[in-house]
Scaffold this motif. Sequence first.
Motif, PDB file in Angstrom:
ATOM      1  N   THR A 167       0.310   7.142  -8.243  1.00 20.90           N
ATOM      2  CA  THR A 167      -0.276   7.375  -9.566  1.00 20.90           C
ATOM      3  C   THR A 167       0.625   6.831 -10.662  1.00 20.90           C
ATOM      4  OG1 THR A 167      -1.422   9.363  -8.808  1.00 20.90           O
ATOM      5  CG2 THR A 167      -1.064   9.158 -11.177  1.00 20.90           C
ATOM      6  N   ARG A 168       1.926   6.988 -10.487  1.00 16.85           N
ATOM      7  CA  ARG A 168       2.893   6.572 -11.504  1.00 16.85           C
ATOM      8  C   ARG A 168       3.106   5.065 -11.535  1.00 16.85           C
ATOM      9  NH1 ARG A 168       5.587   4.890 -14.865  1.00 16.85           N
ATOM     10  NH2 ARG A 168       7.429   5.761 -15.883  1.00 16.85           N
ATOM     11  N   PHE A 169       3.113   4.405 -10.372  1.00 19.06           N
ATOM     12  CA  PHE A 169       3.522   3.003 -10.333  1.00 19.06           C
ATOM     13  C   PHE A 169       2.417   2.019  -9.944  1.00 19.06           C
ATOM     14  CE2 PHE A 169       7.459   5.447  -9.733  1.00 19.06           C
ATOM     15  CZ  PHE A 169       8.191   4.929 -10.786  1.00 19.06           C
ATOM     16  N   ASP A 170       1.242   2.522  -9.591  1.00 19.95           N
ATOM     17  CA  ASP A 170       0.112   1.635  -9.294  1.00 19.95           C
ATOM     18  C   ASP A 170      -0.639   1.348 -10.590  1.00 19.95           C
ATOM     19  OD1 ASP A 170      -2.152   0.331  -8.399  1.00 19.95           O
ATOM     20  OD2 ASP A 170      -3.055   2.116  -7.498  1.00 19.95           O
ATOM     21  N   ARG A 171      -0.182   0.329 -11.313  1.00 23.73           N
ATOM     22  CA  ARG A 171      -0.794   0.030 -12.618  1.00 23.73           C
ATOM     23  C   ARG A 171      -2.235  -0.455 -12.501  1.00 23.73           C
ATOM     24  NH1 ARG A 171       2.152  -4.219 -15.800  1.00 23.73           N
ATOM     25  NH2 ARG A 171       2.695  -5.058 -13.754  1.00 23.73           N
TER      26      ARG A 171
ATOM     27  N   ARG B 167      -5.608   0.431  -7.910  1.00 26.66           N
ATOM     28  CA  ARG B 167      -6.348  -0.054  -6.748  1.00 26.66           C
ATOM     29  C   ARG B 167      -5.702   0.377  -5.438  1.00 26.66           C
ATOM     30  NH1 ARG B 167      -7.339  -6.350  -8.688  1.00 26.66           N
ATOM     31  NH2 ARG B 167      -8.659  -5.873 -10.502  1.00 26.66           N
ATOM     32  N   GLY B 168      -4.788   1.325  -5.527  1.00 26.12           N
ATOM     33  CA  GLY B 168      -4.114   1.774  -4.319  1.00 26.12           C
ATOM     34  C   GLY B 168      -3.086   0.801  -3.807  1.00 26.12           C
ATOM     35  N   GLN B 169      -2.470   0.046  -4.724  1.00 22.80           N
ATOM     36  CA  GLN B 169      -1.470  -0.943  -4.336  1.00 22.80           C
ATOM     37  C   GLN B 169      -0.410  -1.085  -5.424  1.00 22.80           C
ATOM     38  OE1 GLN B 169      -4.321  -4.023  -3.760  1.00 22.80           O
ATOM     39  NE2 GLN B 169      -4.276  -4.721  -5.883  1.00 22.80           N
ATOM     40  N   ILE B 170       0.775  -1.453  -5.011  1.00 22.94           N
ATOM     41  CA  ILE B 170       1.885  -1.613  -5.954  1.00 22.94           C
ATOM     42  C   ILE B 170       2.371  -3.054  -5.897  1.00 22.94           C
ATOM     43  CG2 ILE B 170       4.285  -0.960  -6.421  1.00 22.94           C
ATOM     44  CD1 ILE B 170       3.650   1.842  -5.600  1.00 22.94           C
ATOM     45  N   TYR B 171       2.437  -3.685  -7.072  1.00 20.86           N
ATOM     46  CA  TYR B 171       2.890  -5.066  -7.139  1.00 20.86           C
ATOM     47  C   TYR B 171       4.417  -5.137  -7.119  1.00 20.86           C
ATOM     48  CZ  TYR B 171      -1.944  -6.158  -8.334  1.00 20.86           C
ATOM     49  OH  TYR B 171      -3.308  -6.287  -8.308  1.00 20.86           O
ATOM     50  N   PHE B 172       4.908  -6.350  -6.958  1.00 16.31           N
ATOM     51  CA  PHE B 172       6.343  -6.578  -6.823  1.00 16.31           C
ATOM     52  C   PHE B 172       7.145  -5.974  -7.973  1.00 16.31           C
ATOM     53  CE2 PHE B 172       9.822  -9.811  -7.704  1.00 16.31           C
ATOM     54  CZ  PHE B 172      10.732  -9.241  -6.829  1.00 16.31           C
TER      55      PHE B 172
ATOM     56  N   PHE C  87       3.674  13.751  -2.284  1.00 18.51           N
ATOM     57  CA  PHE C  87       4.532  13.138  -3.296  1.00 18.51           C
ATOM     58  C   PHE C  87       4.311  11.631  -3.373  1.00 18.51           C
ATOM     59  CE2 PHE C  87       8.554  11.357  -4.915  1.00 18.51           C
ATOM     60  CZ  PHE C  87       8.526  11.955  -6.172  1.00 18.51           C
ATOM     61  N   TYR C  88       3.941  11.016  -2.270  1.00 21.81           N
ATOM     62  CA  TYR C  88       3.627   9.585  -2.330  1.00 21.81           C
ATOM     63  C   TYR C  88       2.384   9.328  -3.181  1.00 21.81           C
ATOM     64  CZ  TYR C  88       7.326   8.276   0.829  1.00 21.81           C
ATOM     65  OH  TYR C  88       8.567   8.049   1.362  1.00 21.81           O
ATOM     66  N   ASN C  89       1.487  10.306  -3.224  1.00 19.64           N
ATOM     67  CA  ASN C  89       0.347  10.184  -4.136  1.00 19.64           C
ATOM     68  C   ASN C  89       0.819  10.174  -5.580  1.00 19.64           C
ATOM     69  OD1 ASN C  89      -1.481  10.171  -1.984  1.00 19.64           O
ATOM     70  ND2 ASN C  89      -1.695  12.402  -2.019  1.00 19.64           N
ATOM     71  N   VAL C  90       1.849  10.983  -5.870  1.00 18.61           N
ATOM     72  CA  VAL C  90       2.425  11.007  -7.219  1.00 18.61           C
ATOM     73  C   VAL C  90       3.036   9.644  -7.552  1.00 18.61           C
ATOM     74  CG1 VAL C  90       4.207  12.046  -8.697  1.00 18.61           C
ATOM     75  CG2 VAL C  90       2.874  13.484  -7.139  1.00 18.61           C
ATOM     76  N   LEU C  91       3.767   9.072  -6.603  1.00 18.26           N
ATOM     77  CA  LEU C  91       4.377   7.765  -6.825  1.00 18.26           C
ATOM     78  C   LEU C  91       3.318   6.692  -7.051  1.00 18.26           C
ATOM     79  CD1 LEU C  91       7.244   7.701  -4.154  1.00 18.26           C
ATOM     80  CD2 LEU C  91       7.460   8.054  -6.614  1.00 18.26           C
TER      81      LEU C  91
ATOM     82  N   SER D 169       0.836  -1.192   0.000  1.00 15.61           N
ATOM     83  CA  SER D 169       0.000   0.000   0.000  1.00 15.61           C
ATOM     84  C   SER D 169       0.876   1.249   0.000  1.00 15.61           C
ATOM     85  CB  SER D 169      -0.889  -0.004   1.249  1.00 15.61           C
ATOM     86  OG  SER D 169      -0.073   0.102   2.413  1.00 15.61           O
ATOM     87  N   LYS D 170       0.237   2.383  -0.052  1.00 13.21           N
ATOM     88  CA  LYS D 170       0.977   3.644   0.004  1.00 13.21           C
ATOM     89  C   LYS D 170       1.753   3.759   1.315  1.00 13.21           C
ATOM     90  CE  LYS D 170      -0.405   8.123   0.836  1.00 13.21           C
ATOM     91  NZ  LYS D 170      -1.254   9.334   0.636  1.00 13.21           N
TER      92      LYS D 170
END
Length: 202
Positions: free
Chosen positions: A119-123, A126-131, A113-117, A94-95
């Motif tokens: 937006t950029r990397f949460d493909r 869903r508010g989550q970043i995969y490996f 800025f974490y919102n920017v990250l 998560s963020k």
Amino acid sequence: MAYANPDVNYLRSIFQKVDRDGSGAIDARELQSALSNGNWTPFNPDTVKLMMGMFDRSGSNTISFNDFGALWKYVVDWQNCFKTYDRDNSGNISKDELKTALTTFGYRFSDPFYNVLMTRFDRSKRGQIYFDDFIQCCIVLHTLTSTFKKYDESQKGIVTFSYEHFLSATLTQAFMQYDTDRDGVITIPYEQFLHLIFNARI
């Protein structure tokens, strides 16, 4: 796929399986088929390209078996790191988990800025970043930070860019928004520099 430090024979079997043309080297598409981000979706091709660039020592846009072994270890190390911050074992972070990870790495970013990250990397949006996206985020941040530090001679977290230098990192339109006196030079803080680049999607 759970990554581990396999023996050479196991690693070679994986390499030969994805080396479909039997050339003794694999390209980005073949490498992608050897990797998994743990959620049954293909490994992010942008992340694959970044890692290809890091481990392609011949400059042929392919990697040899030896390069593949080094890359595999690199992915294993990142997976172990990822698991440390995936506190709920969901297979994504998560963020807040991303913030914990990057803070541990030494980054000091504001909450916006974490919102920017994200937006950029949460493909998945869903508010989550995969490996695989986590690897890409960390590689990009490291690369951009290294670039920024080359110009931050006083180590104050603020640099002065000429127009030509700024073009290498972002777009003319973004530069013009900050060059209010039109003298071809802007002074910009580190976080704002990253913000511009991520929003420019380059």
